[in-house]
Design a protein around this motif. Structure first.
Motif, PDB file in Angstrom:
ATOM      1  N   GLU A   1       0.819  -1.208   0.000  1.00 24.50           N
ATOM      2  CA  GLU A   1       0.000   0.000   0.000  1.00 24.50           C
ATOM      3  C   GLU A   1       0.858   1.265   0.000  1.00 24.50           C
ATOM      4  O   GLU A   1       0.591   2.205  -0.767  1.00 24.50           O
ATOM      5  N   ASP A   2       1.889   1.304   0.842  1.00 22.48           N
ATOM      6  CA  ASP A   2       2.747   2.492   0.934  1.00 22.48           C
ATOM      7  C   ASP A   2       3.442   2.781  -0.397  1.00 22.48           C
ATOM      8  O   ASP A   2       3.498   3.939  -0.847  1.00 22.48           O
ATOM      9  N   ARG A   3       3.969   1.750  -1.028  1.00 25.28           N
ATOM     10  CA  ARG A   3       4.684   1.939  -2.288  1.00 25.28           C
ATOM     11  C   ARG A   3       3.729   2.327  -3.413  1.00 25.28           C
ATOM     12  O   ARG A   3       4.080   3.116  -4.303  1.00 25.28           O
TER      13      ARG A   3
ATOM     14  N   SER B   1      -2.077   9.020 -13.029  1.00 27.15           N
ATOM     15  CA  SER B   1      -1.926   8.393 -11.710  1.00 27.15           C
ATOM     16  C   SER B   1      -2.207   6.907 -11.794  1.00 27.15           C
ATOM     17  O   SER B   1      -1.519   6.090 -11.164  1.00 27.15           O
ATOM     18  N   LEU B   2      -3.209   6.548 -12.576  1.00 29.12           N
ATOM     19  CA  LEU B   2      -3.554   5.135 -12.726  1.00 29.12           C
ATOM     20  C   LEU B   2      -2.418   4.367 -13.393  1.00 29.12           C
ATOM     21  O   LEU B   2      -2.051   3.272 -12.955  1.00 29.12           O
ATOM     22  N   LYS B   3      -1.854   4.940 -14.450  1.00 30.47           N
ATOM     23  CA  LYS B   3      -0.733   4.287 -15.138  1.00 30.47           C
ATOM     24  C   LYS B   3       0.443   4.085 -14.174  1.00 30.47           C
ATOM     25  O   LYS B   3       1.047   3.006 -14.139  1.00 30.47           O
ATOM     26  N   ALA B   4       0.755   5.126 -13.415  1.00 26.15           N
ATOM     27  CA  ALA B   4       1.860   5.028 -12.458  1.00 26.15           C
ATOM     28  C   ALA B   4       1.561   3.999 -11.379  1.00 26.15           C
ATOM     29  O   ALA B   4       2.422   3.213 -10.993  1.00 26.15           O
ATOM     30  N   ALA B   5       0.317   4.005 -10.899  1.00 24.34           N
ATOM     31  CA  ALA B   5      -0.075   3.063  -9.854  1.00 24.34           C
ATOM     32  C   ALA B   5       0.028   1.630 -10.349  1.00 24.34           C
ATOM     33  O   ALA B   5       0.522   0.750  -9.640  1.00 24.34           O
ATOM     34  N   MET B   6      -0.448   1.376 -11.569  1.00 26.74           N
ATOM     35  CA  MET B   6      -0.369   0.024 -12.122  1.00 26.74           C
ATOM     36  C   MET B   6       1.075  -0.418 -12.280  1.00 26.74           C
ATOM     37  O   MET B   6       1.442  -1.533 -11.900  1.00 26.74           O
ATOM     38  N   LYS B   7       1.908   0.466 -12.821  1.00 28.14           N
ATOM     39  CA  LYS B   7       3.317   0.120 -13.028  1.00 28.14           C
ATOM     40  C   LYS B   7       3.981  -0.256 -11.708  1.00 28.14           C
ATOM     41  O   LYS B   7       4.638  -1.309 -11.593  1.00 28.14           O
ATOM     42  N   HIS B   8       3.798   0.582 -10.703  1.00 32.60           N
ATOM     43  CA  HIS B   8       4.473   0.333  -9.438  1.00 32.60           C
ATOM     44  C   HIS B   8       3.833  -0.806  -8.663  1.00 32.60           C
ATOM     45  O   HIS B   8       4.531  -1.540  -7.951  1.00 32.60           O
ATOM     46  N   TYR B   9       2.534  -0.988  -8.812  1.00 27.45           N
ATOM     47  CA  TYR B   9       1.869  -2.126  -8.177  1.00 27.45           C
ATOM     48  C   TYR B   9       2.436  -3.431  -8.725  1.00 27.45           C
ATOM     49  O   TYR B   9       2.795  -4.347  -7.966  1.00 27.45           O
TER      50      TYR B   9
ATOM     51  N   SER C   1      -9.564  -7.759   4.550  1.00 33.79           N
ATOM     52  CA  SER C   1      -9.992  -6.363   4.374  1.00 33.79           C
ATOM     53  C   SER C   1      -8.829  -5.482   3.938  1.00 33.79           C
ATOM     54  O   SER C   1      -9.021  -4.478   3.244  1.00 33.79           O
ATOM     55  N   ARG C   2      -7.590  -5.839   4.302  1.00 33.07           N
ATOM     56  CA  ARG C   2      -6.426  -5.096   3.829  1.00 33.07           C
ATOM     57  C   ARG C   2      -6.260  -5.285   2.326  1.00 33.07           C
ATOM     58  O   ARG C   2      -5.858  -4.366   1.607  1.00 33.07           O
TER      59      ARG C   2
ATOM     60  N   GLU D   1      -9.373  -0.664  -3.177  1.00 33.33           N
ATOM     61  CA  GLU D   1     -10.070   0.622  -3.052  1.00 33.33           C
ATOM     62  C   GLU D   1      -9.197   1.796  -3.479  1.00 33.33           C
ATOM     63  O   GLU D   1      -9.720   2.846  -3.878  1.00 33.33           O
ATOM     64  N   ILE D   2      -7.878   1.656  -3.402  1.00 32.99           N
ATOM     65  CA  ILE D   2      -6.993   2.708  -3.909  1.00 32.99           C
ATOM     66  C   ILE D   2      -7.227   2.894  -5.403  1.00 32.99           C
ATOM     67  O   ILE D   2      -7.341   4.023  -5.905  1.00 32.99           O
ATOM     68  N   PHE D   3      -7.321   1.781  -6.133  1.00 33.95           N
ATOM     69  CA  PHE D   3      -7.593   1.865  -7.572  1.00 33.95           C
ATOM     70  C   PHE D   3      -9.007   2.386  -7.826  1.00 33.95           C
ATOM     71  O   PHE D   3      -9.231   3.140  -8.775  1.00 33.95           O
TER      72      PHE D   3
END
Length: 209
Positions: A79-81, A95-103, A134-135, A141-143
């Motif tokens: 979650e932090d990363r 933001s979505l592209k960056a989130a997917m890449k780093h996820y 739930s975690r 839920e971030i996505f």
């Protein structure tokens, strides 16, 4: 989210509790990956962490407590990363592209730990298992939140009724690299996988395709 479990400790110094539990987590992850939860003893966890079995039980009550701490730590790192990667992007689609890449990159870095969660959480007590699951939902839920903001700022085109489904799709695509890497790496590098899966999602969401 289900309320976080509070694990009793005989030691009252919060900094020392945090330090010792971090040592336990590091030791337990290594042992659980190598031997599995059931074949690992608390004595082995204590020895690998560098203290006695008596000291171990000053900070936890059971081996299941250690497994809970391990699962919670892994989810927190993911979650932090993920949140760090999304900062200061020009719009929600970026933001979505960056989130997917780093996820995807985080899951690659932590693939053994992610597999550990899925293999061993069944050993947790029911109430603790609900919290750990739930975690997982919290990461999804971030996505969801990025997708909602993208609809609002016009960078993402998606029926609001499909937000949750799309968020789960993204999470599962990342987990695919963990669970199917034995087959995927025969044809794709991690970079190829990220590029193709991101394009698969973004092509469905971009207003101007």
């Amino acid at each position: 989210m289900t309320q976080k479990k509070q694990i009793p400790s005989l030691v009252k110094d919060p900094k020392l509790v945090k330090k010792r539990r971090e040592q336990m987590i590091e030791a337990a992850v290594s042992l659980f990956i190598e031997k599995g939860f059931h074949k690992t003893t608390t004595r082995e966890i204590a020895a690998k962490a560098g203290f006695s079995i008596g000291t171990l039980y000053e900070y936890i009550q059971s081996k299941e407590d250690v497994l809970y701490l391990v699962c919670d730590s892994i989810h927190q790192q993911v979650e932090d990363r993920l949140l760090e990667a999304m900062k200061e992007k020009e719009n929600s689609l970026e933001s979505l592209k960056a989130a997917m890449k780093h996820y995807f990159m985080v899951l690659n870095d932590m693939q053994d730990q992610v597999l550990l969660i899925y293999q061993e959480t069944k050993s947790l007590p029911k109430d603790t298992l609900h919290y750990v699951l739930s975690r997982e939902e919290q990461i999804t839920e971030i996505f969801e939140e990025v997708l909602k903001k993208g609809i609002e700022d016009g960078s993402i085109h998606l029926d609001p009724r499909e937000i949750k489904l799309m968020a789960h799709n993204i999470v599962v695509l990342g987990e695919m690299w963990v669970f199917r890497r034995w087959a995927l790496t025969k044809q794709f590098s991690l970079e190829d996988f990220i590029e193709k899966q991101t394009r698969l999602i973004v092509d469905q969401l971009s207003v101007a395709k």
